[in-house]
Scaffold this active site. Structure first.
Site, mmCIF file in Angstrom:
data_model
loop_
_atom_site.group_PDB
_atom_site.id
_atom_site.type_symbol
_atom_site.label_atom_id
_atom_site.label_comp_id
_atom_site.label_asym_id
_atom_site.label_seq_id
_atom_site.Cartn_x
_atom_site.Cartn_y
_atom_site.Cartn_z
ATOM 1 N N ASP A 90 11.316 18.914 -5.784
ATOM 2 C CA ASP A 90 10.334 18.264 -4.932
ATOM 3 C C ASP A 90 10.020 19.227 -3.784
ATOM 4 O OD1 ASP A 90 8.833 16.103 -3.692
ATOM 5 O OD2 ASP A 90 10.528 15.904 -2.315
ATOM 6 N N ASP A 119 14.501 13.996 -2.594
ATOM 7 C CA ASP A 119 14.954 13.261 -1.410
ATOM 8 C C ASP A 119 14.533 11.798 -1.384
ATOM 9 O OD1 ASP A 119 12.153 13.884 -0.865
ATOM 10 O OD2 ASP A 119 12.570 13.325 1.214
ATOM 11 N N ASP A 131 7.858 18.191 -0.289
ATOM 12 C CA ASP A 131 7.916 17.538 1.024
ATOM 13 C C ASP A 131 9.256 16.856 1.262
ATOM 14 O OD1 ASP A 131 5.349 18.322 1.619
ATOM 15 O OD2 ASP A 131 4.426 16.470 0.929
#
Length: 272
Positions: free
Chosen positions: A8, A214, A10
């Site tokens: 990922d 996250d 961001d």
């Protein structure tokens, strides 16, 4: 044995607030040195990802808009790829629904409910920049959506449940990222990761997959790999919605945790 890393962006490889990946530089350099493919798998658009591909000289396939499509540079694999079509310099495998249809459903939901729903398609580049903290150039790229609409829902939990119900009733799906809700088709990061992993297996036979994320929208990706890592949120906590027995918790927020995870896994293993 070929190791592949899916990540990922961001809040994971890049900082949630500053959009910097400087803290992950040592690990990024290590991956380049060991020629380990780094696959971006994110809610970002193709146009946004091309910037990172060039900046990091990371000329590997990438997965855009929460698994909406896999973009594979032409001639990247020596094997013949199935179910692909060409867009520009890419061979593309699409999983997502058209942005036009997705926007139409979101607009219908807003009209039916009267809820305060604001998507990227409702904002100009200046509006996206103000809401995200991106510069104007990056905000323009974030608006070039193909398979997924990012939106804010400024309502209570009951309204959220109603919106989710209406999204499903329209035959679409949703997920939640670090900043936004996302409405999309029958795609997720996990489906795209599994499809791309199979291509790598055809090319290299033995493959070990690693992923770092996250947030909730990363869960399908984390479930689809051999070694999943979760990095800490800006508040220092791990996303409580990520429930996975085999998950490894990286110590550090965003790119700090990302760097620690890769250095611990790859840097300390001479066999990789």
């Amino acid at each position: 044995m070929k190791h592949i890393i899916f990540t990922d962006l961001d809040g994971t490889l890049i900082d949630h607030d500053t959009y910097s990946y400087d803290a992950a530089r040592p690990a990024l350099d290590l991956l380049k040195e060991k020629e380990i493919p780094l696959i971006f798998c994110t809610s970002k658009t193709r146009a946004e990802l091309e910037v990172y591909v060039d900046e990091l000289e990371c000329h590997h396939p990438f997965i855009s808009e929460n698994g909406g499509a896999i973009f594979i540079p032409k001639d990247h694999f020596s094997i013949e790829l199935k179910d692909v079509h060409e867009i520009g310099n890419y061979k593309v495998i699409e999983f997502g629904t058209s942005y036009t249809r997705i926007r139409g459903v979101l607009e219908d939901i807003r009209k039916k409910t009267g809820f305060k729903i604001t998507g990227f398609g409702d904002l100009d580049a200046e509006g996206v920049s103000k809401d995200t903290g991106l510069d104007i150039r990056s905000a323009k790229l974030a608006k070039l959506r193909e398979y997924d609409e990012a939106f804010r829902l400024e309502e209570d939990e009951n309204a959220t449940a109603k919106v989710i119900e209406l999204i499903h009733a329209a035959g679409l799906n949703y997920t939640k990222g670090g900043r936004y809700w996302h409405i999309m088709g029958d795609n997720d990061k996990g489906k795209a990761v599994r499809a791309l992993t199979e291509i790598y297996r055809q090319q290299f036979t033995e493959v070990v997959t690693i992923a770092l994320g996250d947030s909730l929208n990363d869960l399908p990706m984390l479930k689809a790999v051999d070694i999943p890592f979760l990095v800490q949120k800006p508040d220092g906590k791990y996303d409580p919605s990520i429930i996975l027995t085999e998950i490894k918790h990286a110590e550090g927020i965003g790119p700090v945790g990302w760097n620690n995870a890769i250095m611990d896994l790859i840097g300390k293993n001479n066999n990789i």
